[in-house]
Scaffold this motif. Structure first.
Motif, short mmCIF file in Angstrom:
data_model
loop_
_atom_site.label_atom_id
_atom_site.label_comp_id
_atom_site.label_asym_id
_atom_site.label_seq_id
_atom_site.Cartn_x
_atom_site.Cartn_y
_atom_site.Cartn_z
N ARG A 1 0.84 -1.19 0.00
CA ARG A 1 0.00 0.00 0.00
C ARG A 1 0.87 1.24 0.00
NH1 ARG A 1 -5.48 -1.00 2.67
NH2 ARG A 1 -5.73 -3.21 2.32
N VAL A 2 0.63 2.09 -0.98
CA VAL A 2 1.42 3.31 -1.14
C VAL A 2 0.47 4.48 -1.23
CG1 VAL A 2 3.09 4.51 -2.58
CG2 VAL A 2 3.20 2.02 -2.37
N ARG A 3 0.80 5.54 -0.53
CA ARG A 3 0.00 6.77 -0.57
C ARG A 3 0.73 7.80 -1.43
NH1 ARG A 3 -2.38 9.16 4.72
NH2 ARG A 3 -1.23 7.42 5.53
N THR A 4 -0.01 8.43 -2.35
CA THR A 4 0.61 9.46 -3.17
C THR A 4 0.81 10.72 -2.32
OG1 THR A 4 -1.53 10.24 -3.98
CG2 THR A 4 -0.38 8.58 -5.31
N GLU A 5 1.57 11.64 -2.86
CA GLU A 5 1.88 12.86 -2.12
C GLU A 5 0.62 13.67 -1.84
OE1 GLU A 5 4.51 16.93 -2.54
OE2 GLU A 5 4.35 15.56 -4.22
N ARG A 6 0.52 14.14 -0.62
CA ARG A 6 -0.60 15.00 -0.21
C ARG A 6 -0.11 16.45 -0.27
NH1 ARG A 6 -2.73 14.17 5.72
NH2 ARG A 6 -0.53 13.82 5.77
N THR A 7 -0.45 17.12 -1.36
CA THR A 7 0.04 18.47 -1.59
C THR A 7 -0.69 19.48 -0.71
OG1 THR A 7 -1.55 18.83 -3.36
CG2 THR A 7 0.58 17.89 -3.99
N LYS A 8 -0.17 20.69 -0.71
CA LYS A 8 -0.80 21.75 0.07
C LYS A 8 -2.23 21.99 -0.40
CE LYS A 8 -0.51 26.61 1.21
NZ LYS A 8 0.04 27.90 0.82
N ARG A 9 -2.46 21.97 -1.73
CA ARG A 9 -3.81 22.19 -2.28
C ARG A 9 -4.76 21.09 -1.82
NH1 ARG A 9 -6.72 26.31 -4.24
NH2 ARG A 9 -5.22 26.87 -5.79
N VAL A 10 -4.29 19.84 -1.83
CA VAL A 10 -5.14 18.72 -1.39
C VAL A 10 -5.47 18.88 0.09
CG1 VAL A 10 -5.19 16.22 -1.01
CG2 VAL A 10 -4.34 17.14 -3.18
N ARG A 11 -4.51 19.28 0.90
CA ARG A 11 -4.78 19.50 2.33
C ARG A 11 -5.80 20.61 2.53
NH1 ARG A 11 0.87 18.94 2.52
NH2 ARG A 11 1.13 21.17 2.87
N GLU A 12 -5.70 21.69 1.72
CA GLU A 12 -6.68 22.79 1.81
C GLU A 12 -8.08 22.30 1.46
OE1 GLU A 12 -4.16 26.79 0.58
OE2 GLU A 12 -5.17 25.64 -0.97
N ILE A 13 -8.18 21.51 0.41
CA ILE A 13 -9.49 21.00 -0.02
C ILE A 13 -10.07 20.07 1.03
CG2 ILE A 13 -10.63 19.54 -1.73
CD1 ILE A 13 -8.57 20.70 -3.77
N PHE A 14 -9.26 19.18 1.58
CA PHE A 14 -9.74 18.27 2.62
C PHE A 14 -10.23 19.04 3.84
CE2 PHE A 14 -7.43 14.03 1.56
CZ PHE A 14 -8.08 13.99 0.35
N SER A 15 -9.48 20.05 4.25
CA SER A 15 -9.90 20.81 5.43
C SER A 15 -11.15 21.63 5.13
CB SER A 15 -8.77 21.71 5.93
OG SER A 15 -8.49 22.72 4.98
N LEU A 16 -11.29 22.11 3.90
CA LEU A 16 -12.46 22.88 3.50
C LEU A 16 -13.74 22.06 3.65
CD1 LEU A 16 -13.45 25.55 2.21
CD2 LEU A 16 -13.09 24.49 -0.01
N PHE A 17 -13.68 20.78 3.31
CA PHE A 17 -14.85 19.91 3.40
C PHE A 17 -14.86 19.03 4.64
CE2 PHE A 17 -14.76 21.06 -1.04
CZ PHE A 17 -16.09 21.30 -1.29
N GLY A 18 -13.91 19.22 5.55
CA GLY A 18 -13.89 18.48 6.80
C GLY A 18 -13.55 17.01 6.65
N VAL A 19 -12.71 16.69 5.66
CA VAL A 19 -12.31 15.31 5.43
C VAL A 19 -11.01 15.06 6.18
CG1 VAL A 19 -11.58 13.63 3.69
CG2 VAL A 19 -13.41 15.24 3.18
N ASP A 20 -11.00 14.05 7.03
CA ASP A 20 -9.80 13.69 7.77
C ASP A 20 -9.01 12.67 6.97
OD1 ASP A 20 -10.45 15.30 9.92
OD2 ASP A 20 -11.64 13.73 10.87
N ASP A 21 -7.71 12.90 6.87
CA ASP A 21 -6.83 11.95 6.20
C ASP A 21 -6.36 10.95 7.25
OD1 ASP A 21 -5.39 10.91 4.05
OD2 ASP A 21 -3.59 11.95 4.71
#
Length: 110
Positions: free
Chosen positions: A84-104
């Motif tokens: 199992r490999v996770r791709t890079e979580r960029t700053k933009r992806v982190r912003e989008i996740f926090s915007l919609f309340g998605v926890d990684d």
């Protein structure tokens, strides 16, 4: 101006979902299947309008629903033959996740 923005968002979302992905009109001859597709498109429209409202209220520069979905789609967890490999979580992806309340997840699920 608020009512104009709301109407504009609905019209833009409807324009996207009124046709098949190839840009042509629906080609089903079965009325039950056509109603099912219309219902799914209606749900997609409602989700897209809700997403547009959240994105508009966020104040994040250069963020639209289309490019937000493309950016969030770059983050994946790949599972291949037990590895199992996770791709890079960029700053933009982190912003989008926090915007919609998605926890990684901190750890990858097994």
């Amino acid at each position: 101006m608020t009512s104009y923005d709301a109407r504009n968002n609905v019209e833009m979302a409807f324009d996207i979902f009124k046709s098949e992905p190839d840009g042509k009109r629906g080609r089903t001859g079965d009325p039950v299947r056509a109603r099912g597709r219309l219902f799914i498109k209606f749900l997609a429209l409602m989700i897209r309008v809700r997403m547009q409202r959240i994105v508009s209220a966020s104040g994040i520069e250069g963020l639209a629903v289309e490019n937000m979905l493309l950016s969030a789609g770059t983050y994946k967890i790949v599972d291949d033959r037990g590895v199992r490999v996770r791709t890079e979580r960029t700053k933009r992806v982190r912003e989008i996740f926090s915007l919609f309340g998605v926890d990684d997840p901190d750890q990858l699920p097994y």
